[in-house]
Write a protein that holds these residues in place. Sequence first.
Motif, PDB file in Angstrom:
ATOM      1  N   ALA A 121       0.831  -1.204   0.000  1.00 52.11           N
ATOM      2  CA  ALA A 121       0.000   0.000   0.000  1.00 52.11           C
ATOM      3  C   ALA A 121       0.865   1.253   0.000  1.00 52.11           C
ATOM      4  N   GLY A 122       2.003   1.183   0.698  1.00 50.95           N
ATOM      5  CA  GLY A 122       2.922   2.314   0.710  1.00 50.95           C
ATOM      6  C   GLY A 122       3.518   2.586  -0.654  1.00 50.95           C
ATOM      7  N   LEU A 123       3.866   1.520  -1.354  1.00 56.37           N
ATOM      8  CA  LEU A 123       4.379   1.680  -2.721  1.00 56.37           C
ATOM      9  C   LEU A 123       3.315   2.301  -3.626  1.00 56.37           C
ATOM     10  N   LEU A 124       2.072   1.907  -3.393  1.00 55.76           N
ATOM     11  CA  LEU A 124       0.978   2.473  -4.183  1.00 55.76           C
ATOM     12  C   LEU A 124       0.828   3.966  -3.895  1.00 55.76           C
ATOM     13  N   MET A 125       0.845   4.337  -2.617  1.00 51.41           N
ATOM     14  CA  MET A 125       0.728   5.753  -2.279  1.00 51.41           C
ATOM     15  C   MET A 125       1.937   6.541  -2.749  1.00 51.41           C
ATOM     16  N   ALA A 126       3.102   5.887  -2.779  1.00 49.90           N
ATOM     17  CA  ALA A 126       4.319   6.575  -3.208  1.00 49.90           C
ATOM     18  C   ALA A 126       4.238   7.048  -4.653  1.00 49.90           C
ATOM     19  N   GLN A 127       3.352   6.451  -5.424  1.00 53.30           N
ATOM     20  CA  GLN A 127       3.199   6.904  -6.808  1.00 53.30           C
ATOM     21  C   GLN A 127       2.620   8.311  -6.871  1.00 53.30           C
ATOM     22  N   LEU A 128       2.096   8.777  -5.738  1.00 54.74           N
ATOM     23  CA  LEU A 128       1.536  10.122  -5.694  1.00 54.74           C
ATOM     24  C   LEU A 128       2.609  11.202  -5.653  1.00 54.74           C
ATOM     25  N   ILE A 129       3.889  10.810  -5.567  1.00 55.44           N
ATOM     26  CA  ILE A 129       4.952  11.819  -5.526  1.00 55.44           C
ATOM     27  C   ILE A 129       5.007  12.622  -6.823  1.00 55.44           C
TER      28      ILE A 129
END
Length: 345
Positions: A121-129
């Motif tokens: 889930a963190g990797l998924l949210m990291a795409q928001l960078i």
Amino acid sequence: MSAESEGVTLPASYQGDAAPVRSTAGRHLRRDWLIFASLMGLGLALPIGQGGFTLYLGCIVAFHAIAALGLQVMVGLAGQLSLGHAAFVGIGAYASILLEKRLGLPFPVACLGAVAAATGAGLLMAQLIRLSGVYFKIATFGFGVIVHQILTNWVPLTGGTAGIRGVPPIGVGGFQVTTRLELFLVEMAVLALVYAALLRLTHGRIGRAFRALGQDEVAARSVGIRTDRYRVAAITIGCAIAGLGGSFMPHVFRFVSPESFTWHESLLFLIMITVGGLGSLPGAVIGATLLVVLPEYLRDFAQYKMLAYGVLLIAALAVMPRGIAGQAARAMNAVERLRRVGSRP
């Protein structure tokens, strides 16, 4: 990997607060290890010595401190403000308890599953960078809301607002954690491992790159640091640690529900690391302890809890911009300077 390993030498201002110059890095590392040992010793002695309700609070503090350390990596070190941190604690909590109850997996395996789920889930949210400035922060808030809605509405899996009860005891091999003292000791052991690992990371090349990123992303990029790579790494590490902390939550409360992972809880984690000291590992633990223990002894004023949190945050920023740990570090540095001056011939 840092800019140094990529053929670029960082200026002194981007070496990080813990190691501004190489000649003092060893002394600062020894000091941080001493603080670590002191916090762990005090954290073990008080709850075990008093037992009862204090021991129960110690269990709550322990998993909050683990999750707060994860947010400290993201916000305090790398400067990646997240407004949805509680969502990853929730992912870890639900993943762990579902793997234990539905699949009958032992806690260590379920705990690894919780970390894996939070990491994904963190990797998924990291795409928001890809979003810059305030848009990234708003997007992390939205991510937290989405996770909360999934936990609330996916009733066949999560139980919805009724949550999940009947939490089995932690089992490690043939040993079962059946008492509150045993649970506390297991949590403290995990907290110590996470703290020690992050202490090594923050004093290494990756930690210095995180600090450079947190201080000034444009300047960090100008000296060769691959900022996008380190932003993703910081977010992923922070979310994984949050999932690890969350895996203990059902075993402490013997119950888990989506209402434990709202934006209020995300705000609480932010206040913890701010009051304790942004960028400071001891600050995350101190802040978690203060923000968990204080409300429990002020239950008569529970309706004013959020107001008290806001006042505490503003007061900390106004009086102690570097937090409790920052003020303590400043005092220690002042004492050390006086000692050196006094020792000169």
